[in-house]
Design an enzyme around this catalytic site. Structure first.
Site, PDB file in Angstrom:
ATOM      1  N   ARG A   1     -66.130  50.126 -32.599  1.00 44.95           N
ATOM      2  CA  ARG A   1     -65.930  51.312 -33.444  1.00 44.95           C
ATOM      3  C   ARG A   1     -66.652  51.099 -34.762  1.00 44.95           C
ATOM      4  O   ARG A   1     -66.385  50.129 -35.474  1.00 44.95           O
ATOM      5  CB  ARG A   1     -64.430  51.487 -33.679  1.00 44.95           C
ATOM      6  CG  ARG A   1     -64.056  52.746 -34.389  1.00 44.95           C
ATOM      7  CD  ARG A   1     -62.552  52.786 -34.622  1.00 44.95           C
ATOM      8  NE  ARG A   1     -61.790  53.077 -33.443  1.00 44.95           N
ATOM      9  CZ  ARG A   1     -60.485  52.775 -33.290  1.00 44.95           C
ATOM     10  NH1 ARG A   1     -59.830  52.159 -34.263  1.00 44.95           N
ATOM     11  NH2 ARG A   1     -59.852  53.081 -32.188  1.00 44.95           N
TER      12      ARG A   1
ATOM     13  N   ARG B   1     -58.551  51.789 -42.547  1.00 52.80           N
ATOM     14  CA  ARG B   1     -59.507  52.233 -41.524  1.00 52.80           C
ATOM     15  C   ARG B   1     -60.571  53.158 -42.128  1.00 52.80           C
ATOM     16  O   ARG B   1     -60.558  53.438 -43.327  1.00 52.80           O
ATOM     17  CB  ARG B   1     -58.738  52.975 -40.420  1.00 52.80           C
ATOM     18  CG  ARG B   1     -57.646  52.137 -39.753  1.00 52.80           C
ATOM     19  CD  ARG B   1     -58.231  50.988 -38.982  1.00 52.80           C
ATOM     20  NE  ARG B   1     -57.218  50.291 -38.211  1.00 52.80           N
ATOM     21  CZ  ARG B   1     -56.828  50.629 -36.977  1.00 52.80           C
ATOM     22  NH1 ARG B   1     -57.334  51.703 -36.394  1.00 52.80           N
ATOM     23  NH2 ARG B   1     -55.934  49.904 -36.335  1.00 52.80           N
TER      24      ARG B   1
ATOM     25  N   LYS C   1     -51.972  48.907 -39.590  1.00 59.28           N
ATOM     26  CA  LYS C   1     -53.113  49.744 -39.954  1.00 59.28           C
ATOM     27  C   LYS C   1     -52.769  50.676 -41.124  1.00 59.28           C
ATOM     28  O   LYS C   1     -51.598  51.027 -41.321  1.00 59.28           O
ATOM     29  CB  LYS C   1     -53.572  50.557 -38.756  1.00 59.28           C
ATOM     30  CG  LYS C   1     -52.496  51.466 -38.198  1.00 59.28           C
ATOM     31  CD  LYS C   1     -52.966  52.326 -37.056  1.00 59.28           C
ATOM     32  CE  LYS C   1     -53.264  51.563 -35.800  1.00 59.28           C
ATOM     33  NZ  LYS C   1     -53.498  52.433 -34.630  1.00 59.28           N
TER      34      LYS C   1
ATOM     35  N   LYS D   1     -54.353  54.280 -43.249  1.00 57.90           N
ATOM     36  CA  LYS D   1     -55.352  55.350 -43.122  1.00 57.90           C
ATOM     37  C   LYS D   1     -55.399  56.233 -44.376  1.00 57.90           C
ATOM     38  O   LYS D   1     -54.353  56.619 -44.893  1.00 57.90           O
ATOM     39  CB  LYS D   1     -55.036  56.197 -41.888  1.00 57.90           C
ATOM     40  CG  LYS D   1     -55.129  55.381 -40.600  1.00 57.90           C
ATOM     41  CD  LYS D   1     -54.847  56.181 -39.354  1.00 57.90           C
ATOM     42  CE  LYS D   1     -55.129  55.354 -38.114  1.00 57.90           C
ATOM     43  NZ  LYS D   1     -54.796  56.045 -36.866  1.00 57.90           N
TER      44      LYS D   1
ATOM     45  N   CYS E   1     -57.360  62.578 -26.740  1.00 57.74           N
ATOM     46  CA  CYS E   1     -57.760  61.202 -27.037  1.00 57.74           C
ATOM     47  C   CYS E   1     -58.545  60.664 -25.849  1.00 57.74           C
ATOM     48  O   CYS E   1     -58.698  61.350 -24.836  1.00 57.74           O
ATOM     49  CB  CYS E   1     -56.531  60.348 -27.310  1.00 57.74           C
ATOM     50  SG  CYS E   1     -55.581  60.033 -25.811  1.00 57.74           S
TER      51      CYS E   1
ATOM     52  N   CYS F   1     -58.886  53.008 -22.164  1.00 62.69           N
ATOM     53  CA  CYS F   1     -57.781  52.652 -23.051  1.00 62.69           C
ATOM     54  C   CYS F   1     -56.700  51.891 -22.276  1.00 62.69           C
ATOM     55  O   CYS F   1     -56.109  52.421 -21.343  1.00 62.69           O
ATOM     56  CB  CYS F   1     -57.173  53.896 -23.698  1.00 62.69           C
ATOM     57  SG  CYS F   1     -55.811  53.412 -24.779  1.00 62.69           S
TER      58      CYS F   1
ATOM     59  N   CYS G   1     -50.686  58.720 -24.478  1.00 65.07           N
ATOM     60  CA  CYS G   1     -49.463  57.922 -24.639  1.00 65.07           C
ATOM     61  C   CYS G   1     -48.886  58.256 -26.014  1.00 65.07           C
ATOM     62  O   CYS G   1     -49.548  58.903 -26.827  1.00 65.07           O
ATOM     63  CB  CYS G   1     -49.767  56.429 -24.489  1.00 65.07           C
ATOM     64  SG  CYS G   1     -50.403  55.643 -25.972  1.00 65.07           S
TER      65      CYS G   1
ATOM     66  N   CYS H   1     -52.969  59.171 -30.597  1.00 61.86           N
ATOM     67  CA  CYS H   1     -54.336  59.253 -31.126  1.00 61.86           C
ATOM     68  C   CYS H   1     -54.879  60.684 -31.108  1.00 61.86           C
ATOM     69  O   CYS H   1     -55.656  61.061 -31.971  1.00 61.86           O
ATOM     70  CB  CYS H   1     -55.265  58.350 -30.330  1.00 61.86           C
ATOM     71  SG  CYS H   1     -54.708  56.654 -30.256  1.00 61.86           S
TER      72      CYS H   1
END
Ligand code: SRM
Ligand code: SF4
Length: 572
Positions: A84, A154, A217, A219, A436, A442, A481, A485
């Site tokens: 990424r 991120r 994480k 953001k 997503c 994934c 899931c 995302c």
């Protein structure tokens, strides 16, 4: 100075997550990645390195479509990396695009460039022996993948708003500044991937993130109202630009958004970000540092499921969090300025900016740029890149903008876009739907998302047509899931994968992305989903008030109760 007297009670005691040991013992993210890279017995990384490579922007994956078959043959899963890239604000040059395009074709298993919903792209299917050349290629063109994954800040998002060109430039510069400011300072990335020599002078310090980085994480976004395509409420820290007489005067600061849940685990919940007040433009870096260091110090390192800023804020409370920001940033929040959000979609097609240049937003279904048999999307964009003098902007809706086109170039670029199927007629419904990645790459996917969405929308389009409302649209999102995302919990209709072919159906988010959706049906298959949605669309088509959006209608007539305070009423 910090609130020392409170600090101890604000730090959660207990057995730390293993992720904390990994970071602590990693020697500033080096681990033994270099040695592992030379191990040809496996296509993957071992032990702690599996997690550490994420700080360098890579995830180890395998193709789940062929996993069982390989197991049958007693073969190791076909390991490869997904990389990424880091592109604050999604701004990328034509030259950079061409290099990436060429690399994806020649050096990845899938050959695709996958635009993500955080204004960057992913390359799937990079085998171990190609990892180094990937990083070197990125470095050559002035890009990298540092800190696009794991417990760091991120990719920083920023409204892709070519209309307000001068304000956008200022805001973009700030997004870039925040991104640079919050980057890990370790030299590990340069040593491992770019062969930079470690000298005796190399001293690693992480003044902002600390030796064990963040608990989870983090953001960040900068938003230019009325556009909210970055979906600010999915983010930990947001700056809403306040513009007066065409001048940027400062930002409202919103903290603590996030969407991930665990099916059935009431300790987890989505959360919209809370408004803390207004700050002036020059305080943006101080406030950013304050918020991220508070999260670094107070975030829960004993339970990763409870570690994000949204949980820290709920636990310590708004007043204490706010006072701590004021102390650490040496500021006083002023009351927030009013602002209005009106949209989340991208304006597909041509639009003229205030700088008299043209901008062409191309719709890319699910962000997957690939040459399909009937549509050579990848070729089309590379042909545009070969003659386009301006930039591309990647949007948080997984689309791409050919930005800064001169009047004289416009016709040619449009003819290329049309030739390669990049400007086909697309329904409003399709333009406002998102999925997503999910299968096959994934590892966490419970159900299909990207591969499920296109045909599913065709069915929804037919229902809309049947009830005579095909010009309308519903913000519709599918996520494979509950990690979320695809941002389904900020959709008017959201599907969250439960198992292969089965989803939970959520409804009641709003168009502008400020309301969390509520569960409507649990664990149903596609036939039941279509039957349920069909009934709801019929009801909406007959009983809605003038211009009433689907999500607002669902709340007004009581199909679901609104989620007002997700920490308390999301699961009710
Ligand atoms: Fe995500 C993990 C893909 C945006 C919440 N996400 C993953 C991984 C890396 C799976 C993994 O950990 O092994 C997925 C890789 C799939 C693949 O094969 O490519 C993945 N996430 C994506 C992308 C590509 C979805 C897309 O279709 O665009 C997005 C990449 C963004 C980027 O460029 O940085 C992406 N992920 C999001 C968002 C939406 C957003 O940020 O606006 C969220 C929800 C917002 C939030 O953070 O609350 C999101 N992803 C997660 C989570 C849950 C985090 C949590 O709070 O618990 C995970 C799992 C984890 O981190 O443990 C996850
Ligand atoms: Fe994978 Fe789940 Fe994220 Fe979809 S929501 S990309 S299935 S982690």
């Amino acid at each position: 100075m910090t609130t020392k007297h409170l600090k101890n009670s604000l730090i959660i005691e207990g057995k730390l997550e293993d992720a904390e040991r990994i970071k602590d013992q990693s020697n500033y993210l080096r681990g033994t990645i270099l040695q592992d890279l030379k191990n040809e017995i496996t296509g993957g990384f071992s032990g702690d390195n599996f997690s550490l490579i994420r700080f360098h922007g890579m995830y180890q994956q395998d193709d789940r479509d062929i996993r069982a078959e390989r197991m049958k043959q007693k073969l190791e899963p076909l390991y490869f990396m997904m990389l990424r890239c880091r592109i604050p604000g999604g701004l990328i040059t034509s030259k950079q695009w061409l290099a990436i395009d060429d690399f994806a074709t020649t050096n990845t298993m899938y050959g695709s460039i996958r635009l993500t919903n955080r204004q960057t792209f992913q390359l799937h299917g990079i085998f171990k022996n190609n990892i180094k050349i990937t990083h070197k290629m990125l470095h050559r063109i002035g890009l990298d993948s540092l800190a696009t994954a794991n417990d760091v800040n991120r990719n920083v998002l920023c409204t892709s708003n070519p209309l307000e060109s001068t304000i956008h430039q200022t805001v973009y510069n700030l997004a870039k500044k925040i991104s640079d400011h919050l980057l890990p300072r370790t030299k590990a990335y340069a040593e491992i991937w770019l062969d930079k020599k470690r000298t005796t002078d190399t001293v690693d310090v992480e003044p902002i993130l600390g030796k064990t980085y963040l608990p989870r994480k983090f953001k960040t976004t900068i938003v230019i109202p009325p556009h909210n395509e970055v979906d600010l409420h999915a983010n930990d820290l947001n700056f809403i630009s306040i513009i007066n007489n065409n001048n940027l005067i400062g930002f409202n600061v919103l903290i603590g958004g996030g969407l991930s849940i665990d099916h059935g685990n009431k300790e987890t919940y989505p959360r919209t970000a809370t408004d803390f007040g207004f700050i002036s433009v020059e305080k943006i870096i101080d406030v950013t540092t304050a918020v991220i260091t508070i999260q670094r110090d107070w975030g829960n390192r004993t339970n990763r499921k409870n570690a994000k800023t949204k949980y820290t804020l709920e636990r310590v409370g708004f007043e204490i969090f706010k006072r701590e920001i004021e102390i650490r940033a040496n500021i006083k929040f002023k009351p927030s300025y009013p602002y209005k959000l009106s949209s989340r979609g991208d304006r597909i097609g041509w639009i003229k900016g205030t700088d008299e240049k043209w901008h062409l937003t191309l719709f890319i279904e699910n962000g997957r740029i690939l040459d399909y048999p009937n549509k050579k999307l990848k070729k089309g964009i590379s042909e545009i890149a070969k003659c386009h003098q301006g930039h591309f902007r990647l949007t948080a809706n997984q689309n791409i903008i050919v930005s800064g086109v001169l009047e004289s170039e416009k016709l040619h670029i449009e003819s290329l876009a049309r030739k390669y199927g990049l400007m086909d007629n697309i329904s409003s419904q399709r333009k406002n739907s998102m999925a997503c990645v999910a299968f096959p790459t994934c590892p966490l996917a419970m159900a299909e998302a990207e591969r499920f969405l296109p045909n599913f929308i065709t069915k929804i389009e037919k229902i809309m047509q049947f009830y005579g409302i095909e010009e309308k649209y519903i913000i519709l999102r599918v996520t494979g899931c509950p990690n979320g995302c695809g941002r389904a919990l900020l959709a008017e209709i959201g599907l969250i994968g439960k198992a292969i072919g089965r989803y939970n159906l959520y409804i009641g988010g709003n168009k502008i992305g400020t309301r969390i959706a509520k569960i409507y049906r649990e664990n149903i298959n596609e036939v039941d989903i279509i039957a349920n949605i069909s009934k709801l669309i019929e009801y909406w088509s007959k009983e809605s008030l003038d211009e009433e959006d689907f999500g607002d209608f669902a709340i007004r007539v009581g199909i679901v109760r609104p989620v007002l305070d997700p920490a308390k009423d999301f699961w009710d």
